[in-house]
Design a protein around this motif. Structure first.
Motif, PDB file in Angstrom:
ATOM      1  N   MET A   1       0.835  -1.204   0.000  1.00 42.60           N
ATOM      2  CA  MET A   1       0.000   0.000   0.000  1.00 42.60           C
ATOM      3  C   MET A   1       0.872   1.257   0.000  1.00 42.60           C
ATOM      4  N   LYS A   2       0.444   2.230  -0.778  1.00 47.18           N
ATOM      5  CA  LYS A   2       1.193   3.484  -0.849  1.00 47.18           C
ATOM      6  C   LYS A   2       1.118   4.228   0.487  1.00 47.18           C
ATOM      7  N   LYS A   3       2.100   5.091   0.662  1.00 43.86           N
ATOM      8  CA  LYS A   3       2.232   5.833   1.907  1.00 43.86           C
ATOM      9  C   LYS A   3       0.973   6.654   2.207  1.00 43.86           C
ATOM     10  N   LYS A   4       0.453   7.271   1.164  1.00 44.89           N
ATOM     11  CA  LYS A   4      -0.713   8.137   1.322  1.00 44.89           C
ATOM     12  C   LYS A   4      -1.962   7.340   1.692  1.00 44.89           C
ATOM     13  N   GLU A   5      -2.140   6.198   1.022  1.00 42.36           N
ATOM     14  CA  GLU A   5      -3.300   5.359   1.327  1.00 42.36           C
ATOM     15  C   GLU A   5      -3.236   4.833   2.754  1.00 42.36           C
ATOM     16  N   LYS A   6      -2.013   4.550   3.151  1.00 46.32           N
ATOM     17  CA  LYS A   6      -1.793   4.082   4.519  1.00 46.32           C
ATOM     18  C   LYS A   6      -2.214   5.152   5.522  1.00 46.32           C
ATOM     19  N   ARG A   7      -1.817   6.385   5.229  1.00 44.09           N
ATOM     20  CA  ARG A   7      -2.143   7.517   6.106  1.00 44.09           C
ATOM     21  C   ARG A   7      -3.661   7.721   6.165  1.00 44.09           C
ATOM     22  N   ILE A   8      -4.316   7.597   5.011  1.00 45.20           N
ATOM     23  CA  ILE A   8      -5.780   7.738   4.973  1.00 45.20           C
ATOM     24  C   ILE A   8      -6.435   6.682   5.861  1.00 45.20           C
ATOM     25  N   CYS A   9      -5.939   5.460   5.778  1.00 49.20           N
ATOM     26  CA  CYS A   9      -6.456   4.364   6.616  1.00 49.20           C
ATOM     27  C   CYS A   9      -6.290   4.680   8.094  1.00 49.20           C
ATOM     28  N   THR A  10      -5.091   5.138   8.451  1.00 50.11           N
ATOM     29  CA  THR A  10      -4.814   5.471   9.848  1.00 50.11           C
ATOM     30  C   THR A  10      -5.749   6.570  10.340  1.00 50.11           C
ATOM     31  N   LEU A  11      -5.896   7.609   9.533  1.00 49.81           N
ATOM     32  CA  LEU A  11      -6.758   8.732   9.928  1.00 49.81           C
ATOM     33  C   LEU A  11      -8.200   8.264  10.090  1.00 49.81           C
ATOM     34  N   GLU A  12      -8.664   7.439   9.172  1.00 49.48           N
ATOM     35  CA  GLU A  12     -10.040   6.954   9.255  1.00 49.48           C
ATOM     36  C   GLU A  12     -10.250   6.105  10.509  1.00 49.48           C
ATOM     37  N   ARG A  13      -9.226   5.326  10.842  1.00 47.99           N
ATOM     38  CA  ARG A  13      -9.313   4.505  12.049  1.00 47.99           C
ATOM     39  C   ARG A  13      -9.352   5.382  13.303  1.00 47.99           C
ATOM     40  N   GLN A  14      -8.492   6.403  13.312  1.00 48.09           N
ATOM     41  CA  GLN A  14      -8.450   7.287  14.480  1.00 48.09           C
ATOM     42  C   GLN A  14      -9.762   8.053  14.648  1.00 48.09           C
ATOM     43  N   ILE A  15     -10.341   8.477  13.527  1.00 47.16           N
ATOM     44  CA  ILE A  15     -11.611   9.207  13.583  1.00 47.16           C
ATOM     45  C   ILE A  15     -12.735   8.286  14.061  1.00 47.16           C
ATOM     46  N   ALA A  16     -12.715   7.056  13.610  1.00 48.88           N
ATOM     47  CA  ALA A  16     -13.727   6.089  14.056  1.00 48.88           C
ATOM     48  C   ALA A  16     -13.645   5.889  15.566  1.00 48.88           C
ATOM     49  N   LYS A  17     -12.405   5.872  16.082  1.00 45.80           N
ATOM     50  CA  LYS A  17     -12.188   5.707  17.526  1.00 45.80           C
ATOM     51  C   LYS A  17     -12.749   6.916  18.293  1.00 45.80           C
ATOM     52  N   ILE A  18     -12.533   8.113  17.753  1.00 46.49           N
ATOM     53  CA  ILE A  18     -13.054   9.332  18.382  1.00 46.49           C
ATOM     54  C   ILE A  18     -14.581   9.287  18.442  1.00 46.49           C
ATOM     55  N   LYS A  19     -15.203   8.853  17.345  1.00 48.98           N
ATOM     56  CA  LYS A  19     -16.665   8.758  17.324  1.00 48.98           C
ATOM     57  C   LYS A  19     -17.162   7.783  18.391  1.00 48.98           C
ATOM     58  N   GLN A  20     -16.437   6.667  18.532  1.00 52.45           N
ATOM     59  CA  GLN A  20     -16.787   5.690  19.576  1.00 52.45           C
ATOM     60  C   GLN A  20     -16.691   6.315  20.964  1.00 52.45           C
ATOM     61  N   ASP A  21     -15.585   7.052  21.176  1.00 56.35           N
ATOM     62  CA  ASP A  21     -15.375   7.695  22.477  1.00 56.35           C
ATOM     63  C   ASP A  21     -16.480   8.697  22.781  1.00 56.35           C
ATOM     64  N   ILE A  22     -16.866   9.457  21.769  1.00 59.51           N
ATOM     65  CA  ILE A  22     -17.919  10.458  21.956  1.00 59.51           C
ATOM     66  C   ILE A  22     -19.224   9.770  22.360  1.00 59.51           C
ATOM     67  N   ASN A  23     -19.451   8.599  21.792  1.00 57.36           N
ATOM     68  CA  ASN A  23     -20.650   7.829  22.111  1.00 57.36           C
ATOM     69  C   ASN A  23     -20.762   7.454  23.585  1.00 57.36           C
ATOM     70  N   THR A  24     -19.614   7.388  24.268  1.00 61.85           N
ATOM     71  CA  THR A  24     -19.632   6.945  25.658  1.00 61.85           C
ATOM     72  C   THR A  24     -19.758   8.101  26.652  1.00 61.85           C
TER      73      THR A  24
END
Ligand SMILES: [Zn+2]
Length: 116
Positions: A1-24
């Motif tokens: 995977m390209k560096k940029k795609e990797k970064r997009i994946c990481t960011l999406e994962r981190q944002i998903a985690k934030i949404k989960q945290d907000i839910n609690t």
């Protein structure tokens, strides 16, 4: 995977985690709590002794709503709850701030893809 795609994946994962945290997050309240000690008008009261033993603590909540600042007293029985609500709000703001930061980077990466 390209560096940029990797970064997009990481960011999406981190944002998903934030949404989960907000839910609690529980109840929310704007403002900051302060403790106050008062002096009364009664002659010979302990609050006027030397050294004075003032009345309190009384808890006051200061907040701004619709551009207007106000204060209100908080019953000491409710202080713990109100403290938690104020803390929750501060946590929510931190999470939203982080979400915006990550979201902006993510949007920039996605936009730069479309411009190719
Ligand atoms: Zn007094």
């Amino acid at each position: 995977m390209k560096k940029k795609e990797k970064r997009i994946c990481t960011l999406e994962r981190q944002i998903a985690k934030i949404k989960q945290d907000i839910n609690t997050i529980g109840d929310l309240r704007r403002g900051s709590l302060s403790e106050q000690y008062n002096v009364c008008g009664t002659l010979g009261c302990k609050c006027k002794a030397t050294p004075p033993e003032k009345h309190g603590p009384y808890y006051q909540l200061s907040f701004t709503q619709n551009g207007r600042s106000s204060t209100r007293f908080v019953n000491s029985k409710c202080v713990r709850k109100v403290k938690m609500q104020v803390k929750n709000y501060s946590r929510l703001r931190k999470l939203v701030e982080k979400w915006l930061e990550l979201g902006t980077e993510l949007s920039d990466l996605k936009i730069s893809d479309e411009l190719k």
